[in-house]
Design a protein around this motif. Structure first.
Motif, PDB file in Angstrom:
ATOM      1  N   ALA A 115      11.974  95.056  32.057  1.00 29.05           N
ATOM      2  CA  ALA A 115      11.720  93.782  32.778  1.00 29.05           C
ATOM      3  C   ALA A 115      10.372  93.034  32.549  1.00 29.05           C
ATOM      4  CB  ALA A 115      12.085  93.855  33.995  1.00 29.05           C
ATOM      5  N   ASN A 116      10.421  92.331  31.345  1.00 32.28           N
ATOM      6  CA  ASN A 116       9.141  91.540  31.121  1.00 32.28           C
ATOM      7  C   ASN A 116       8.758  90.353  31.772  1.00 32.28           C
ATOM      8  OD1 ASN A 116       7.951  93.333  28.854  1.00 32.28           O
ATOM      9  ND2 ASN A 116      10.202  92.598  28.030  1.00 32.28           N
ATOM     10  N   PRO A 117       7.642  90.154  32.684  1.00 33.33           N
ATOM     11  CA  PRO A 117       7.312  89.204  33.442  1.00 33.33           C
ATOM     12  C   PRO A 117       6.917  87.884  32.694  1.00 33.33           C
ATOM     13  CG  PRO A 117       5.467  90.461  33.427  1.00 33.33           C
ATOM     14  CD  PRO A 117       6.446  91.342  32.637  1.00 33.33           C
ATOM     15  N   ALA A 118       7.686  86.753  32.689  1.00 32.19           N
ATOM     16  CA  ALA A 118       7.587  85.704  31.900  1.00 32.19           C
ATOM     17  C   ALA A 118       6.233  84.770  32.593  1.00 32.19           C
ATOM     18  CB  ALA A 118       8.607  84.922  31.509  1.00 32.19           C
ATOM     19  N   TYR A 119       5.433  84.364  31.922  1.00 34.93           N
ATOM     20  CA  TYR A 119       4.326  83.429  32.547  1.00 34.93           C
ATOM     21  C   TYR A 119       3.505  84.510  33.201  1.00 34.93           C
ATOM     22  CZ  TYR A 119       7.727  79.874  31.162  1.00 34.93           C
ATOM     23  OH  TYR A 119       8.476  79.172  30.244  1.00 34.93           O
ATOM     24  N   SER A 120       3.210  85.474  32.721  1.00 37.91           N
ATOM     25  CA  SER A 120       2.771  86.724  33.596  1.00 37.91           C
ATOM     26  C   SER A 120       1.410  86.485  34.255  1.00 37.91           C
ATOM     27  CB  SER A 120       2.577  87.984  32.630  1.00 37.91           C
ATOM     28  OG  SER A 120       1.444  87.917  31.684  1.00 37.91           O
ATOM     29  N   TYR A 121       1.058  85.465  34.062  1.00 37.31           N
ATOM     30  CA  TYR A 121      -0.371  85.180  35.019  1.00 37.31           C
ATOM     31  C   TYR A 121       0.223  84.994  36.549  1.00 37.31           C
ATOM     32  CZ  TYR A 121       0.486  80.353  33.655  1.00 37.31           C
ATOM     33  OH  TYR A 121       1.057  79.144  33.359  1.00 37.31           O
ATOM     34  N   TYR A 122       1.346  84.553  36.426  1.00 38.13           N
ATOM     35  CA  TYR A 122       1.990  84.391  37.845  1.00 38.13           C
ATOM     36  C   TYR A 122       3.264  84.936  38.012  1.00 38.13           C
ATOM     37  CZ  TYR A 122       3.902  79.849  36.542  1.00 38.13           C
ATOM     38  OH  TYR A 122       4.711  78.902  35.800  1.00 38.13           O
ATOM     39  N   ASP A 123       4.025  85.596  36.972  1.00 37.38           N
ATOM     40  CA  ASP A 123       5.106  86.110  37.158  1.00 37.38           C
ATOM     41  C   ASP A 123       6.230  85.308  37.815  1.00 37.38           C
ATOM     42  OD1 ASP A 123       3.703  89.221  38.757  1.00 37.38           O
ATOM     43  OD2 ASP A 123       3.844  88.693  36.430  1.00 37.38           O
ATOM     44  N   LYS A 124       6.651  84.333  37.054  1.00 39.10           N
ATOM     45  CA  LYS A 124       7.621  83.112  37.263  1.00 39.10           C
ATOM     46  C   LYS A 124       8.944  83.959  37.386  1.00 39.10           C
ATOM     47  CE  LYS A 124       9.477  78.881  36.040  1.00 39.10           C
ATOM     48  NZ  LYS A 124      10.525  78.910  34.981  1.00 39.10           N
ATOM     49  N   ASP A 156      11.659  75.552  30.333  1.00 38.79           N
ATOM     50  CA  ASP A 156      11.452  76.976  30.563  1.00 38.79           C
ATOM     51  C   ASP A 156      11.263  77.568  28.909  1.00 38.79           C
ATOM     52  OD1 ASP A 156      12.198  79.824  32.543  1.00 38.79           O
ATOM     53  OD2 ASP A 156      11.186  79.596  30.630  1.00 38.79           O
ATOM     54  N   THR A 157      10.360  77.642  28.156  1.00 40.59           N
ATOM     55  CA  THR A 157      10.341  78.188  26.853  1.00 40.59           C
ATOM     56  C   THR A 157      10.448  79.841  26.806  1.00 40.59           C
ATOM     57  OG1 THR A 157       7.971  78.656  27.075  1.00 40.59           O
ATOM     58  CG2 THR A 157       8.729  76.506  26.002  1.00 40.59           C
ATOM     59  N   ALA A 158      10.438  80.292  27.787  1.00 35.74           N
ATOM     60  CA  ALA A 158      10.636  81.929  27.751  1.00 35.74           C
ATOM     61  C   ALA A 158      12.225  82.413  27.796  1.00 35.74           C
ATOM     62  CB  ALA A 158       9.818  82.553  28.901  1.00 35.74           C
ATOM     63  N   LEU A 159      12.994  81.788  28.616  1.00 37.45           N
ATOM     64  CA  LEU A 159      14.113  82.367  28.917  1.00 37.45           C
ATOM     65  C   LEU A 159      15.283  81.676  28.002  1.00 37.45           C
ATOM     66  CD1 LEU A 159      16.048  81.841  32.377  1.00 37.45           C
ATOM     67  CD2 LEU A 159      15.028  79.972  30.924  1.00 37.45           C
ATOM     68  N   LEU A 189      10.161  95.696  39.833  1.00 39.82           N
ATOM     69  CA  LEU A 189       9.310  94.732  39.106  1.00 39.82           C
ATOM     70  C   LEU A 189       7.972  95.014  39.371  1.00 39.82           C
ATOM     71  CD1 LEU A 189      11.515  91.577  40.164  1.00 39.82           C
ATOM     72  CD2 LEU A 189      11.621  92.927  38.154  1.00 39.82           C
ATOM     73  N   LYS A 190       7.112  94.445  38.419  1.00 36.40           N
ATOM     74  CA  LYS A 190       5.567  94.758  38.673  1.00 36.40           C
ATOM     75  C   LYS A 190       4.662  93.452  38.481  1.00 36.40           C
ATOM     76  CE  LYS A 190       5.839  99.774  37.221  1.00 36.40           C
ATOM     77  NZ  LYS A 190       5.553 100.423  36.291  1.00 36.40           N
ATOM     78  N   LYS A 191       3.604  93.458  39.118  1.00 26.47           N
ATOM     79  CA  LYS A 191       2.617  92.350  39.189  1.00 26.47           C
ATOM     80  C   LYS A 191       1.862  92.055  37.672  1.00 26.47           C
ATOM     81  CE  LYS A 191      -1.435  90.320  41.253  1.00 26.47           C
ATOM     82  NZ  LYS A 191      -1.286  88.931  40.879  1.00 26.47           N
ATOM     83  N   GLY A 192       2.610  91.283  37.045  1.00 27.22           N
ATOM     84  CA  GLY A 192       1.810  90.940  35.675  1.00 27.22           C
ATOM     85  C   GLY A 192       1.989  91.938  34.782  1.00 27.22           C
ATOM     86  N   ALA A 193       2.940  92.953  34.855  1.00 25.07           N
ATOM     87  CA  ALA A 193       3.190  93.878  33.793  1.00 25.07           C
ATOM     88  C   ALA A 193       4.788  94.328  33.817  1.00 25.07           C
ATOM     89  CB  ALA A 193       2.502  95.335  34.350  1.00 25.07           C
ATOM     90  N   PRO A 194       5.234  94.842  32.589  1.00 22.39           N
ATOM     91  CA  PRO A 194       6.621  95.292  32.476  1.00 22.39           C
ATOM     92  C   PRO A 194       7.331  96.089  33.661  1.00 22.39           C
ATOM     93  CG  PRO A 194       5.467  95.422  30.447  1.00 22.39           C
ATOM     94  CD  PRO A 194       4.382  95.036  31.546  1.00 22.39           C
ATOM     95  N   GLY A 195       8.238  95.878  34.167  1.00 24.36           N
ATOM     96  CA  GLY A 195       8.953  96.705  35.099  1.00 24.36           C
ATOM     97  C   GLY A 195      10.198  97.236  34.479  1.00 24.36           C
ATOM     98  N   SER A 196      11.183  97.448  35.477  1.00 25.11           N
ATOM     99  CA  SER A 196      12.655  97.968  34.819  1.00 25.11           C
ATOM    100  C   SER A 196      13.591  97.668  35.877  1.00 25.11           C
ATOM    101  CB  SER A 196      12.463  99.347  34.385  1.00 25.11           C
ATOM    102  OG  SER A 196      12.403 100.220  35.741  1.00 25.11           O
ATOM    103  N   PHE A 197      14.877  97.385  35.242  1.00 27.22           N
ATOM    104  CA  PHE A 197      16.080  97.374  35.987  1.00 27.22           C
ATOM    105  C   PHE A 197      16.757  98.678  35.425  1.00 27.22           C
ATOM    106  CE2 PHE A 197      16.867  93.348  38.064  1.00 27.22           C
ATOM    107  CZ  PHE A 197      15.732  92.609  37.519  1.00 27.22           C
ATOM    108  N   TYR A 247       0.219  82.982  43.770  1.00 27.84           N
ATOM    109  CA  TYR A 247       1.219  82.375  42.867  1.00 27.84           C
ATOM    110  C   TYR A 247       0.674  81.689  41.669  1.00 27.84           C
ATOM    111  CZ  TYR A 247       5.510  80.952  41.060  1.00 27.84           C
ATOM    112  OH  TYR A 247       6.498  80.689  40.180  1.00 27.84           O
ATOM    113  N   GLY A 248      -0.420  81.537  41.764  1.00 32.64           N
ATOM    114  CA  GLY A 248      -1.151  80.706  40.602  1.00 32.64           C
ATOM    115  C   GLY A 248      -2.453  79.695  41.229  1.00 32.64           C
TER     116      GLY A 248
END
Ligand SMILES: N#Cc1c(N)n[nH]c1N1CCCC1
Length: 327
Positions: free
Chosen positions: A6-15, A120-123, A161-169, A280-281
């Motif tokens: 699970a990659n955080p998009a906009y990882s400076y605040y994990d949107k 939302d350019t990420a999803l 999920l992780k803060k500013g880092a990849p987590g997992s489902f 959150y930013g």
């Protein structure tokens, strides 16, 4: 059983958190927002007006998939709590997450998306993990989790999920290296087809436990932790210089201050959201957007990513129940 990053998009605040999903033959890989707060798998597609598809965004093109089948006459339309929306028609196709494959999974192709999704350019879409009764296709279709569940060793998925880092489902198993202490379970009441559960109380920082019951929904598709206004006010009363910004419609606080932890209780087990997770930013170089905000007129609290990224959470369809552990 398998896991997906699970990659955080906009990882400076994990949107939001996006996971790679393979659709069709040959596979088309799209980053989808895994959302326990909704129950539709919908994607940007070759049917989405190109002006709404940001450059480089992955889309689903059914005409390029030998296993795609249009479900004649079926449609779907969604409006989320934040006012964003999308709608379109329905295909079935092979959908694979990690090594978990569902043949003939309903894939809702977008013919319209709102400006929020276009921006939302990420999803490239969403994969709903709420209960199937929340699906908005007509006629209703099954979620990926509904379809894959019989093939799993356990009828569960876990969220790390992780803060500013990849987590997992993870689907079908519990990875005991992903948490500390015990997992405390509590029943889920799918009153709204959501992962709704009872929180037995809360405390702020080192303060005393307040045994107010909080009616909560675990929602990976919401970025923040939305609570009753009385709790929100008590929280920001602990942060000197914080205030409610009418400009942003949100509580803001001085970035120079680390806010207090927010603790919530599952049964008697204390689950902690560290104060350092509450940023959150930056809305200026001195003011920060708080991760805890009011749930407003919502009939339940939303335990979104701000809370989930501090915890290991088991979504167990067998009862149903939800399990929480610190990590
Ligand atoms: N609002 C909202 C919302 C929610 N409560 N769960 N997922 C949501 N969205 C997914 C994509 C846009 C909003």
């Amino acid at each position: 059983r398998d896991t997906v990053v699970a990659n955080p998009a906009y990882s400076y605040y994990d949107k939001e958190y996006l996971c790679a999903v393979k659709i069709g033959t040959p596979p088309q890989t799209l980053p989808l927002d895994f959302d326990t707060g909704s129950a539709d798998l919908w994607v940007f597609s070759s049917e989405t007006p190109s002006s709404y598809v940001s450059t480089g965004k992955a889309i689903y093109t059914p005409s390029k998939s030998s296993t795609a089948k249009l479900v004649t006459g079926s449609t779907w339309a969604l409006t989320y709590g934040d006012g964003s929306s999308s709608s379109g028609d329905v295909y079935t196709d092979n959908v694979t997450i990690g090594s978990l494959k569902v043949a003939a999974q309903a894939v809702e192709a977008a013919q319209k998306v709102s400006s929020q999704f276009a921006a939302d350019t990420a999803l490239s879409g969403l994969l709903g993990l709420a209960f199937g009764t929340a699906n908005q296709a007509k006629p209703r279709v099954k979620t990926f989790f509904d379809n894959i569940r019989p093939a799993l060793p356990l009828p569960i998925f876990t969220v790390n999920l992780k803060k500013g880092a990849p987590g997992s489902f993870n689907f079908g198993y519990i990875d005991s290296t992903q948490y500390t202490g015990a997992i405390t379970y509590t029943p889920v009441t799918p009153r709204y087809s959501l992962w709704e559960f009872g929180v037995s109380g809360f405390s702020i920082g080192q303060g005393a436990k307040n045994s107010t019951i909080i009616d909560a929904v675990a929602d990976t598709g919401t970025s923040l932790l939305l609570l009753p206004i009385s709790i929100v006010k008590a929280y920001y009363a602990q942060i000197a210089g914080s205030s409610y910004s009418t400009n942003y419609g949100a509580y803001v606080y001085p970035c120079s201050i680390t806010p207090p932890d927010f603790n919530f209780y599952i049964g008697s087990a204390k689950q902690t959201v560290p104060g350092r997770y509450m940023n959150y930013g930056y809305i200026s170089n001195t003011q920060c957007y708080g991760g805890i905000q009011s749930q407003g007129t919502l009939m339940f609290s939303l335990f979104g990513d701000i809370a989930l990224k501090a915890q290991f959470v088991v979504f167990d369809a067998s009862v149903p129940r939800i399990g929480w552990a610190n990590k």
